[in-house]
Motif scaffolding. Structure first.
Motif, PDB file in Angstrom:
ATOM      1  N   LYS A 122       0.733  -1.235   0.006  1.00  0.00           N
ATOM      2  CA  LYS A 122      -0.008  -0.045  -0.066  1.00  0.00           C
ATOM      3  C   LYS A 122       0.904   1.253  -0.077  1.00  0.00           C
ATOM      4  O   LYS A 122       0.484   2.224  -0.623  1.00  0.00           O
ATOM      5  CB  LYS A 122      -1.039  -0.006   1.256  1.00  0.00           C
ATOM      6  CG  LYS A 122      -1.934   0.989   1.030  1.00  0.00           C
ATOM      7  CD  LYS A 122      -2.691   1.391   2.466  1.00  0.00           C
ATOM      8  CE  LYS A 122      -3.234   2.228   2.791  1.00  0.00           C
ATOM      9  NZ  LYS A 122      -4.202   2.474   3.914  1.00  0.00           N
ATOM     10  N   TYR A 123       2.033   1.263   0.643  1.00  0.00           N
ATOM     11  CA  TYR A 123       2.974   2.464   0.892  1.00  0.00           C
ATOM     12  C   TYR A 123       3.654   2.523  -0.512  1.00  0.00           C
ATOM     13  O   TYR A 123       3.619   3.541  -0.991  1.00  0.00           O
ATOM     14  CB  TYR A 123       3.846   2.389   1.947  1.00  0.00           C
ATOM     15  CG  TYR A 123       4.820   3.174   2.122  1.00  0.00           C
ATOM     16  CD1 TYR A 123       4.531   4.497   2.543  1.00  0.00           C
ATOM     17  CD2 TYR A 123       6.046   3.171   1.564  1.00  0.00           C
ATOM     18  CE1 TYR A 123       5.590   5.419   2.768  1.00  0.00           C
ATOM     19  CE2 TYR A 123       7.242   4.080   1.976  1.00  0.00           C
ATOM     20  CZ  TYR A 123       6.874   5.284   2.333  1.00  0.00           C
ATOM     21  OH  TYR A 123       7.591   6.452   2.615  1.00  0.00           O
TER      22      TYR A 123
ATOM     23  N   HIS B  85       2.378   1.585  -3.344  1.00  0.00           N
ATOM     24  CA  HIS B  85       1.256   2.196  -4.362  1.00  0.00           C
ATOM     25  C   HIS B  85       1.054   3.673  -4.101  1.00  0.00           C
ATOM     26  O   HIS B  85       0.957   4.485  -5.048  1.00  0.00           O
ATOM     27  CB  HIS B  85       0.117   1.435  -3.953  1.00  0.00           C
ATOM     28  CG  HIS B  85      -1.040   1.659  -4.939  1.00  0.00           C
ATOM     29  ND1 HIS B  85      -1.962   2.586  -4.879  1.00  0.00           N
ATOM     30  CD2 HIS B  85      -1.279   1.440  -6.331  1.00  0.00           C
ATOM     31  CE1 HIS B  85      -2.955   2.715  -5.569  1.00  0.00           C
ATOM     32  NE2 HIS B  85      -2.371   1.968  -6.566  1.00  0.00           N
ATOM     33  N   ASP B  86       1.102   4.209  -3.132  1.00  0.00           N
ATOM     34  CA  ASP B  86       0.878   5.492  -2.650  1.00  0.00           C
ATOM     35  C   ASP B  86       2.062   6.424  -3.093  1.00  0.00           C
ATOM     36  O   ASP B  86       1.972   7.414  -3.663  1.00  0.00           O
ATOM     37  CB  ASP B  86       0.672   5.869  -1.005  1.00  0.00           C
ATOM     38  CG  ASP B  86      -0.573   5.587  -0.479  1.00  0.00           C
ATOM     39  OD1 ASP B  86      -1.601   4.986  -1.565  1.00  0.00           O
ATOM     40  OD2 ASP B  86      -0.718   5.133   0.782  1.00  0.00           O
TER      41      ASP B  86
ATOM     42  N   GLU C  13       3.942   5.600  -5.543  1.00  0.00           N
ATOM     43  CA  GLU C  13       3.937   5.591  -6.972  1.00  0.00           C
ATOM     44  C   GLU C  13       2.782   6.572  -7.668  1.00  0.00           C
ATOM     45  O   GLU C  13       3.250   7.524  -8.334  1.00  0.00           O
ATOM     46  CB  GLU C  13       3.363   4.056  -7.462  1.00  0.00           C
ATOM     47  CG  GLU C  13       4.462   3.290  -7.463  1.00  0.00           C
ATOM     48  CD  GLU C  13       4.095   1.822  -7.853  1.00  0.00           C
ATOM     49  OE1 GLU C  13       2.828   1.698  -8.141  1.00  0.00           O
ATOM     50  OE2 GLU C  13       4.839   1.029  -8.197  1.00  0.00           O
ATOM     51  N   ASN C  14       1.777   6.824  -7.037  1.00  0.00           N
ATOM     52  CA  ASN C  14       0.649   7.840  -7.130  1.00  0.00           C
ATOM     53  C   ASN C  14       1.337   9.243  -6.925  1.00  0.00           C
ATOM     54  O   ASN C  14       1.178  10.101  -7.820  1.00  0.00           O
ATOM     55  CB  ASN C  14      -0.461   7.642  -6.293  1.00  0.00           C
ATOM     56  CG  ASN C  14      -1.240   6.653  -6.685  1.00  0.00           C
ATOM     57  OD1 ASN C  14      -1.202   5.959  -7.836  1.00  0.00           O
ATOM     58  ND2 ASN C  14      -2.009   6.081  -5.860  1.00  0.00           N
ATOM     59  N   ARG C  15       2.046   9.515  -5.800  1.00  0.00           N
ATOM     60  CA  ARG C  15       2.485  10.651  -5.366  1.00  0.00           C
ATOM     61  C   ARG C  15       3.556  11.103  -6.595  1.00  0.00           C
ATOM     62  O   ARG C  15       3.769  12.257  -6.879  1.00  0.00           O
ATOM     63  CB  ARG C  15       3.208  10.812  -4.297  1.00  0.00           C
ATOM     64  CG  ARG C  15       2.294  10.844  -2.996  1.00  0.00           C
ATOM     65  CD  ARG C  15       2.861  11.155  -1.717  1.00  0.00           C
ATOM     66  NE  ARG C  15       3.587  12.188  -1.754  1.00  0.00           N
ATOM     67  CZ  ARG C  15       4.639  12.533  -0.734  1.00  0.00           C
ATOM     68  NH1 ARG C  15       4.992  11.682   0.018  1.00  0.00           N
ATOM     69  NH2 ARG C  15       5.086  13.883  -0.877  1.00  0.00           N
ATOM     70  N   SER C  16       4.343  10.122  -6.963  1.00  0.00           N
ATOM     71  CA  SER C  16       5.584  10.272  -7.843  1.00  0.00           C
ATOM     72  C   SER C  16       4.954  10.669  -9.276  1.00  0.00           C
ATOM     73  O   SER C  16       5.377  11.689 -10.057  1.00  0.00           O
ATOM     74  CB  SER C  16       6.456   8.855  -8.151  1.00  0.00           C
ATOM     75  OG  SER C  16       7.368   9.074  -9.413  1.00  0.00           O
ATOM     76  N   ARG C  17       3.813   9.941  -9.731  1.00  0.00           N
ATOM     77  CA  ARG C  17       2.964  10.291 -10.838  1.00  0.00           C
ATOM     78  C   ARG C  17       2.625  11.778 -10.943  1.00  0.00           C
ATOM     79  O   ARG C  17       2.840  12.628 -11.741  1.00  0.00           O
ATOM     80  CB  ARG C  17       1.935   9.351 -11.251  1.00  0.00           C
ATOM     81  CG  ARG C  17       1.331   9.539 -12.597  1.00  0.00           C
ATOM     82  CD  ARG C  17      -0.071   8.759 -12.736  1.00  0.00           C
ATOM     83  NE  ARG C  17      -1.006   9.264 -12.062  1.00  0.00           N
ATOM     84  CZ  ARG C  17      -1.680   8.696 -10.924  1.00  0.00           C
ATOM     85  NH1 ARG C  17      -1.315   7.689 -10.577  1.00  0.00           N
ATOM     86  NH2 ARG C  17      -2.808   9.396 -10.429  1.00  0.00           N
ATOM     87  N   ILE C  18       2.128  12.148  -9.855  1.00  0.00           N
ATOM     88  CA  ILE C  18       1.493  13.718  -9.704  1.00  0.00           C
ATOM     89  C   ILE C  18       2.547  14.465  -9.708  1.00  0.00           C
ATOM     90  O   ILE C  18       2.367  15.628 -10.273  1.00  0.00           O
ATOM     91  CB  ILE C  18       0.821  13.545  -8.294  1.00  0.00           C
ATOM     92  CG1 ILE C  18      -0.683  12.800  -8.212  1.00  0.00           C
ATOM     93  CG2 ILE C  18       0.208  15.297  -7.856  1.00  0.00           C
ATOM     94  CD1 ILE C  18      -1.369  12.765  -7.047  1.00  0.00           C
TER      95      ILE C  18
ATOM     96  N   GLU D  63       3.782  14.998 -13.232  1.00  0.00           N
ATOM     97  CA  GLU D  63       2.812  16.024 -13.880  1.00  0.00           C
ATOM     98  C   GLU D  63       3.186  17.443 -13.666  1.00  0.00           C
ATOM     99  O   GLU D  63       3.258  18.170 -14.450  1.00  0.00           O
ATOM    100  CB  GLU D  63       1.455  15.458 -13.830  1.00  0.00           C
ATOM    101  CG  GLU D  63       1.156  14.224 -14.361  1.00  0.00           C
ATOM    102  CD  GLU D  63      -0.206  13.523 -13.767  1.00  0.00           C
ATOM    103  OE1 GLU D  63      -0.766  14.267 -13.016  1.00  0.00           O
ATOM    104  OE2 GLU D  63      -0.553  12.459 -14.286  1.00  0.00           O
TER     105      GLU D  63
END
Length: 83
Positions: free
Chosen positions: A36-37, A39-40, A42-47, A50
């Motif tokens: 879960k950590y 995954h979080d 990876e989401n922050r990295s993507r944001i 961008e």
């Protein structure tokens, strides 16, 4: 007497098996939390990627606007310094 020793050994083995199951459930929970950590992250990295692309585009647009206006980097530094 031998029966009591065997019952004692049985309880020890049951205790060891219970301890192993406890560790198994603990490591399973830790594994889920780490997934879960990650995954979080990876989401922050993507944001953030961008946001970086947006910032780079804006910087390029501003550089283009400055070059179209005939202001080079040295003159722009003087304008900033005067303020």
């Amino acid at each position: 007497m031998l029966m009591f020793v065997l019952i004692g050994v049985l309880f020890v083995l049951i205790g060891i098996a219970g301890l192993q199951f406890t560790y198994l459930f603990y490591f399973d929970r830790i594994d889920r939390e780490r997934k879960k950590y990650i995954h979080d992250l990876e989401n922050r990295s993507r944001i953030l990627a961008e946001r970086l692309e947006t910032a780079e585009r804006r910087a390029e647009e501003q550089d283009k606007m400055l070059s179209d206006a005939g202001i080079n980097g040295e003159v722009w530094a003087d304008v900033i310094e005067d303020r």
